[in-house]
Write an enzyme that holds these catalytic residues in place. Structure first.
Site, PDB file in Angstrom:
ATOM      1  N   THR A  79       0.584  -1.394   0.173  1.00 32.34           N
ATOM      2  CA  THR A  79      -0.581   0.027   0.034  1.00 32.34           C
ATOM      3  C   THR A  79       0.696   1.229   0.303  1.00 32.34           C
ATOM      4  OG1 THR A  79      -2.277  -0.974   0.871  1.00 32.34           O
ATOM      5  CG2 THR A  79      -1.685   1.664   1.081  1.00 32.34           C
ATOM      6  N   TRP A 121       0.690  -8.968   3.986  1.00 31.87           N
ATOM      7  CA  TRP A 121      -0.264  -8.620   3.047  1.00 31.87           C
ATOM      8  C   TRP A 121       0.621 -10.219   1.703  1.00 31.87           C
ATOM      9  CZ3 TRP A 121      -1.605  -6.632   6.587  1.00 31.87           C
ATOM     10  CH2 TRP A 121      -2.254  -5.650   6.899  1.00 31.87           C
ATOM     11  N   ASN A 167      -3.876 -11.035   3.827  1.00 29.77           N
ATOM     12  CA  ASN A 167      -4.681  -9.671   4.092  1.00 29.77           C
ATOM     13  C   ASN A 167      -5.671  -9.778   2.173  1.00 29.77           C
ATOM     14  OD1 ASN A 167      -5.607  -7.812   4.816  1.00 29.77           O
ATOM     15  ND2 ASN A 167      -4.649  -6.691   3.115  1.00 29.77           N
ATOM     16  N   GLU A 168      -6.745  -9.693   2.486  1.00 29.01           N
ATOM     17  CA  GLU A 168      -7.736  -8.877   1.630  1.00 29.01           C
ATOM     18  C   GLU A 168      -7.585 -10.234   0.151  1.00 29.01           C
ATOM     19  OE1 GLU A 168      -8.225  -4.966   1.252  1.00 29.01           O
ATOM     20  OE2 GLU A 168      -8.914  -5.317   2.992  1.00 29.01           O
ATOM     21  N   GLU A 243     -10.713  -4.901   9.996  1.00 27.54           N
ATOM     22  CA  GLU A 243      -9.618  -4.143   9.403  1.00 27.54           C
ATOM     23  C   GLU A 243     -10.695  -2.935   8.661  1.00 27.54           C
ATOM     24  OE1 GLU A 243      -6.476  -4.046   5.855  1.00 27.54           O
ATOM     25  OE2 GLU A 243      -7.298  -2.210   5.650  1.00 27.54           O
ATOM     26  N   ARG A 369     -15.370   3.703   2.591  1.00 22.12           N
ATOM     27  CA  ARG A 369     -15.872   2.502   1.787  1.00 22.12           C
ATOM     28  C   ARG A 369     -16.703   2.112   3.272  1.00 22.12           C
ATOM     29  NH1 ARG A 369     -10.561   0.570   2.179  1.00 22.12           N
ATOM     30  NH2 ARG A 369      -9.993   1.783   0.238  1.00 22.12           N
TER      31      ARG A 369
END
Ligand code: 147
Length: 653
Positions: A79, A121, A167-168, A243, A369
């Site tokens: 990120t 991540w 992560n995600e 998160e 979001r």
């Protein structure tokens, strides 16, 4: 008479423990990483750095965080930069890289009860065994994660409480079971798995797989918009917003945080919420600037900003602990009749009560979001009605915040003394965009330090010879976007080395292009002189190195960055490129790079650039004027080793 503008006759809200308690409160946290979000904090002057850490972690002072979640570095962009892996290669193991160990120690120093949570991540390339799938060999990946947990214990006596999956990105049921098993076999029965740090979809698998249900402690969902899913609820598992937030930390950011801290429980039974990010300590110009509980981006000046979310957090954290229980929906948890919400929390021994009320209006509490459906909030009178064992209370301590809009100042975390209760009842006049805490706890404190030093631009000239660093540390102020740079010594001198040898198992696309870049300075720089010493080792070496100016992007789009890049390549050429990808060559020629140290210099001024190698001018050329400004940078043409020393930046304006 009823005050003007108050719509209702004063509805009654009950707080009644005789009807029983509901879920256990599991804490409010901040996330360092995902990625490199604490980068600039490390290099702050000691005094300001300690102040900042106190605002974040010191109990009864500021945010008083109850959970610290950190990235398990994967040598990959996640990120706002890349964080180093503890195993760059399969035969490498090192627990002195990066700053997450340091941060965990600082958090624990201030609050020994803070819970620690680790999550990857990305992974170094070897974990994928030639693929982009970290589950190719689930035992290998479990072993890699176990080593990180063991390293924390062995090297720092840090106990990791929670561990995540990926992560995600997709989870893998076999991996989760293997990880649980490996944890148990290695004496980490107390390390609990939170899964899957994505949506709620793992709930379906948990409902259909008893073994998986046993392996997973809590379901962690990201940006849930305050709602859980029916499946998630039906699992009976702890539900976490593992998160959330990621919103610019102005008044609206504070409003977002206040609303979701309450409503994640009210609407979605989530008993823990973790802010991405803990602290916005990455350069202006990188993605999601200031999306942290507070901001600290000037290690050179010591300037920092204690932002609204810090005090919003305090409204809950200073008056609860992990292990408290929520009152039940309708007898202490719910929505206010004229908009807003309330939660009641009870201490384990049943004697203490904390109530948090928020009245955030729609437009003043929008988070990044998901979308926020419209709702109304009006000023309102509420009668708080303490029942059950709390009927005995004759007063509660009151803490108050009101986010200031339209030129109004913020009122943040102000003590309003005590509110009297008569026969268990008190009336509260609620306005808009307010937070009230009513509590039997009397230790609340709005911590403060002297106003930090004033903001300053990045100091020029700037020279970093890396001599003052501990080994394996990341260079300060150089914000690696792909690749991993660390301080090493050859006995003569300390220098930094790019360590990554192959594409990582990536979290985003930018580091799948076999190039590394580390940015430094200011995103607003236009005319600048950048110089560095470099040396290309003979084994595992990179195909070339560069210095750059006007670099206009980092983060997941780092590979797309434009700017002015001077590459020198082992193939025997120099190239001046308008992009990091080296597809827009504006100037080139031949050079030979011998073994040992060399000096590479780039002067960018208006529409011209001057390049030099070892003090010999390579070109004096016209350059594209777009992008007009950006970071200075260094980097490598491919993954592979390269050494750098004596970074020099000078103004050319
Ligand atoms: C999250 C990441 O987990 C964080 O590392 C950070 O990048 C954060 C920034 O807001 O976002 O990733 C998400 C990216 C996109 C969405 C959700 C989470 N999305 O589009 O819903």
């Amino acid at each position: 008479a009823q005050p003007q503008g108050f719509k209702n006759e004063g509805s009654t809200i009950n707080f009644d423990d005789s009807l029983g308690l509901e879920r256990q409160f599991e804490g409010i946290g901040g996330l360092s990483g995902g990625g490199a979000t604490s980068k600039l904090l490390v290099n702050y002057p000691e005094i300001q750095r300690n102040e900042i850490l106190d605002y974040l972690f010191k109990p009864n002072f500021g945010a008083s965080l109850q959970i610290l979640k950190v990235e398990i570095g994967g040598d990959s962009q996640s990120t706002d930069g890349t964080e180093a892996s503890h195993m760059h290669n399969s035969n490498d193991e090192n627990y002195e890289r990066g700053y997450e160990w340091w941060l965990m120690l600082e958090a624990k120093k201030r609050n020994p009860n803070i819970k620690l949570y680790g999550l990857p991540w990305a992974f170094p390339g070897w974990i994928g065994q030639g693929t982009q799938n970290p589950y190719t060999n689930v035992s290998l990946t479990a072993d890699y994660i176990i080593r990180w947990i063991s390293g924390a214990k062995r090297m720092y006596n840090l106990t990791i409480d929670y561990i995540g999956i990926w992560n995600e990105r997709n989870y893998n049921v076999a991996y989760i079971k293997t990880l649980r098993n490996a944890l148990d076999l290695n004496g980490f029965q107390n390390v609990l798995i939170v899964a899957s740090d994505g949506g709620w979809d793992i709930a379906h698998d948990i409902l259909n797989d008893g073994q998986l249900a046993n392996a997973v402690y809590a379901i962690g969902c990201h940006y849930p918009g305050t709602y859980d899913s029916q499946d998630a609820y039906n699992t009976g598992k702890s539900l976490w917003a593992s998160e959330d937030y990621s919103t610019y930390n102005d008044e609206i950011g504070g409003g977002c945080w206040a609303r979701i801290l309450n409503q994640n429980y009210v609407n979605g039974y989530m008993s823990s919420t973790i802010s991405w990010n803990l602290i916005g300590s990455y350069y202006y110009g990188l993605p999601f600037y200031r999306d942290g509980l507070m901001t600290a981006v000037e290690p050179w000046s010591g300037n920092y900003n204690v932002s609204t979310p810090i005090w919003i957090t305090a409204h809950t954290t200073q008056f609860t602990s992990i292990g408290w229980r929520y009152l039940k929906h309708d007898s202490g948890v719910g929505k206010l009749p004229q908009g807003g919400s309330y939660v009641g929390l009870v201490s384990p021994d049943g004697t203490d009560l904390t109530i948090v009320i928020e009245t955030m209006t729609h437009d003043h509490s929008i988070c990044i979001r998901p979308g926020l459906p419209w709702y109304d909030v009006h000023p309102q009178l509420v009668t708080l009605n303490l029942k059950g064992s709390f009927a005995r209370l004759t007063s509660m301590n009151v803490w108050y915040s009101k986010l200031g809009f339209n030129g109004q100042p913020d009122i943040m975390f102000q003590s309003l003394g005590q509110l009297k209760f008569v026969s268990g009842q008190a009336v509260l006049k609620l306005g808009l965009d307010e937070v009230y805490t009513l509590t039997t706890i009397s230790t609340g404190q709005k911590g403060s330090y002297p106003v930090p030093p004033p903001s300053q631009p990045f100091p020029l000239p700037y020279l970093d010879d890396f001599e003052g660093y501990p080994l394996y540390q990341e260079p300060f102020n150089l914000a690696q976007q792909t690749g991993s740079y660390e301080v090493l010594s050859d006995g003569q001198t300390k220098f930094i080395r790019q360590m990554v040898l192959e594409n990582p198992v990536a979290w985003c696309d930018s580091d799948l292009h076999n190039k590394s870049i580390s940015v430094v300075g200011s995103y607003t720089w236009s005319d600048i002189f950048v110089e560095i010493n470099f040396r290309i080792p003979t084994l595992n070496s990179t195909s070339g190195v560069f210095v750059a100016a006007r670099v206009d992007q980092g983060g997941c789009d780092a590979f797309k960055a434009q700017g002015i890049y001077l590459y020198v390549l082992q193939s025997g050429a120099y190239q001046l490129s308008n992009d990091f990808a080296r597809t827009k060559i504006t100037q080139q020629g031949s050079v030979q790079i011998s073994a040992g140290w060399h000096t590479l210099s780039l002067l960018v001024q208006g529409a011209s650039a001057l390049g030099a190698l070892d003090g010999v001018i390579l070109f004096n050329a016209t350059i594209p004027t777009s992008p007009a400004s950006g970071f200075a940078a260094i980097g490598t043409d491919s993954y592979g080793l390269a050494d750098f020393d004596n970074l020099l930046l000078e103004s050319a304006a």
